[in-house]
Design an enzyme around this catalytic site. Structure first.
Site, PDB file in Angstrom:
ATOM      1  N   GLN A 121       2.853  35.115 -53.877  1.00 30.67           N
ATOM      2  CA  GLN A 121       3.410  33.823 -54.176  1.00 30.67           C
ATOM      3  C   GLN A 121       4.960  33.994 -54.495  1.00 30.67           C
ATOM      4  OE1 GLN A 121       2.720  32.957 -58.417  1.00 30.67           O
ATOM      5  NE2 GLN A 121       2.121  30.736 -57.864  1.00 30.67           N
ATOM      6  N   GLY A 122       5.674  33.085 -53.598  1.00 29.91           N
ATOM      7  CA  GLY A 122       7.230  33.105 -53.614  1.00 29.91           C
ATOM      8  C   GLY A 122       7.679  31.670 -54.153  1.00 29.91           C
ATOM      9  N   GLU A 239      -5.649  28.018 -61.073  1.00 31.43           N
ATOM     10  CA  GLU A 239      -5.575  29.348 -61.932  1.00 31.43           C
ATOM     11  C   GLU A 239      -5.820  29.138 -63.284  1.00 31.43           C
ATOM     12  OE1 GLU A 239      -1.948  31.529 -62.114  1.00 31.43           O
ATOM     13  OE2 GLU A 239      -2.822  33.270 -61.856  1.00 31.43           O
TER      14      GLU A 239
END
Ligand SMILES: Cc1cc2nc3c(=O)[nH]c(=O)nc-3n(C[C@H](O)[C@H](O)[C@H](O)COP(=O)(O)OP(=O)(O)OC[C@H]3O[C@@H](n4cnc5c(N)ncnc54)[C@H](O)[C@@H]3O)c2cc1C
Length: 391
Positions: A121-122, A239
């Site tokens: 995840q960037g 999440e």
């Protein structure tokens, strides 16, 4: 063979056998290592256990959300490690299913289902963490797609990943969260550089990722250009729901271990009473967390997003877990400061040190405690709004 009609029963039998096999290869004390988590990811994929709620056309089992929740609780109770691709399972796959085109789903879902593609995840950058709306990584349009330049930081397992879902600025004139896009970038492309960051446990699971004139073809933006903020916020909600629950089960186990450690500790009666009082306070906090997680899961199973409850859960869980490990360190005394020898895995007393050190990161990752408090203050208590933009 795990039958969909008797899913939980078959899955439990499979998990018990598979975990025994995993532990023979990777003893309990090393269950957090990337090698163990990679093996576990592969085993889950081979058994068809990572696409439980996906539509059948993408190789899923179309099981209800309640069954997915029960499966994750089962994994946590049996102390299964987190599979290495959990970011893809928890965040990217549901986001792709909701926002992806038919081509994007056909291109990316099979690699998540069979474990051949690992994702990172960037989002964060050296000047951009809590306030993601200030992302500076630029994607400029060019003939066959985009050219990406910029720097990401704290990118978990970027050194193992083949793909990155990143927030990039596609409109140079835009400010704040407008003009951001949710881009899918091939980590093997020319111009992608990954520099490891060593954390205080001695491990190096995080990285700085540099994009230098990286060519990204057309069709690699989820949604429309400029819609990245909305998509990233929706992705974060997944999440905070289902995939958070195993951490709560783990905390309950850790509390049991703390109570056992207290019973074993050679303490004078007055000192024991002080520790017992603190452990009781932590047990009370764990009970409140359990009630809250049950509420969040009921919301998720009903198709709602957890919202403020998710923020409160993250805040209470991360802070309580830190206190549980502080207590373990205090009870262990000086043995807790002896880390493993260079290169050796954490084991025995040293594993208390690892968890204590690691727990310090948990009030930062996925939104710091201050940011969670801002969310609770603004949305629940109606306090004046913080002027910064945050997730
Ligand atoms: C273990 C770990 C794994 C991570 N993995 C990833 C990953 O895979 N990909 C990724 O993109 N990022 C990842 N991160 C980065 C993480 O998302 C950021 O560290 C986090 O969002 C905080 O941003 P920052 O570090 O830039 O701190 P800053 O945002 O600079 O905050 C510094 C301090 O100021 C406080 N602060 C900031 N804004 C406010 C405000 N408005 N009100 C009150 N206080 C405020 C913060 O709470 C903090 O105490 C990871 C971090 C950790 C610890």
């Amino acid at each position: 063979m795990i039958r969909t009609e008797h899913f939980l029963e078959d899955a439990e039998a499979w998990l018990r056998t598979a975990l025994a096999q995993l532990r023979a290869e990777h003893p309990d004390t090393a269950s957090h290592t990337p090698e163990c988590r990679q093996t576990w990811n592969r085993m889950l994929c081979e058994a068809g256990l990572v696409a439980l709620t996906w539509p059948r056309e993408y190789g899923g089992r179309e099981l209800p959300t309640a069954t997915l929740i029960a499966f994750h609780e089962l994994c946590a109770r049996l102390r299964a490690p987190q599979p290495i691709n959990s970011i893809a399972h928890a965040i990217l796959a549901p986001t792709l299913l909701r926002f992806g085109t038919a081509e994007q789903k056909a291109l990316f879902l099979p690699g998540i289902r069979d474990g051949s593609e690992i994702w990172c995840q960037g989002y964060s950058e050296p000047q951009t963490g809590s306030d993601l709306s200030s992302v500076r990584t630029r994607a400029r349009p060019e003939a066959a797609g985009w050219r990406v330049d910029g720097r990401k930081i704290w990118t978990t397992q970027a050194h193992l990943a083949t793909w990155c879902f990143a927030l990039v600025r596609t409109d140079p004139a835009s400010r704040a969260h407008r003009g951001l896009s949710f881009m899918l970038i091939d980590m093997r492309a020319e111009g992608v550089r990954v520099e490891p960051i060593r954390q205080m446990t001695g491990e190096a699971d995080y990285n700085e990722v540099l994009f230098e004139a990286v060519a990204v073809p057309e069709g690699r933006i989820l949604g429309e250009p400029g819609e990245g903020w909305r998509i990233a916020m929706a992705a974060a909600e997944y999440e905070r729901g289902i995939y958070f629950m195993p951490r709560v089960v783990q905390l309950e186990d850790e509390l049991d271990e703390l109570e056992a450690a207290l019973a074993r500790a050679p303490l004078a009666p007055a000192e024991r009473a002080v520790h017992a009082r603190r452990v009781q306070d932590l047990a009370d906090a764990c009970q409140v967390i359990r009630w809250r997680v049950d509420r969040v899961l009921r919301q998720v199973a009903a198709g709602d997003t957890p919202g403020i409850d998710g923020a409160m859960l993250k805040l209470m869980w991360s802070e309580t877990r830190q206190q549980v490990w502080e207590q373990r360190v205090e009870l262990l005394g000086e043995a807790a400061v002896l880390g493993p020898q260079a290169g050796a895995p954490y084991a025995g007393a040293a594993s208390v040190q690892r968890e204590f050190l690691w727990s310090r990161a948990e009030t930062i990752v996925a939104g710091t405690s201050e940011i969670q408090r801002n969310i609770v203050g603004e949305r629940l208590l109606g306090l004046p709004k913080d002027r910064g933009q945050h997730a």
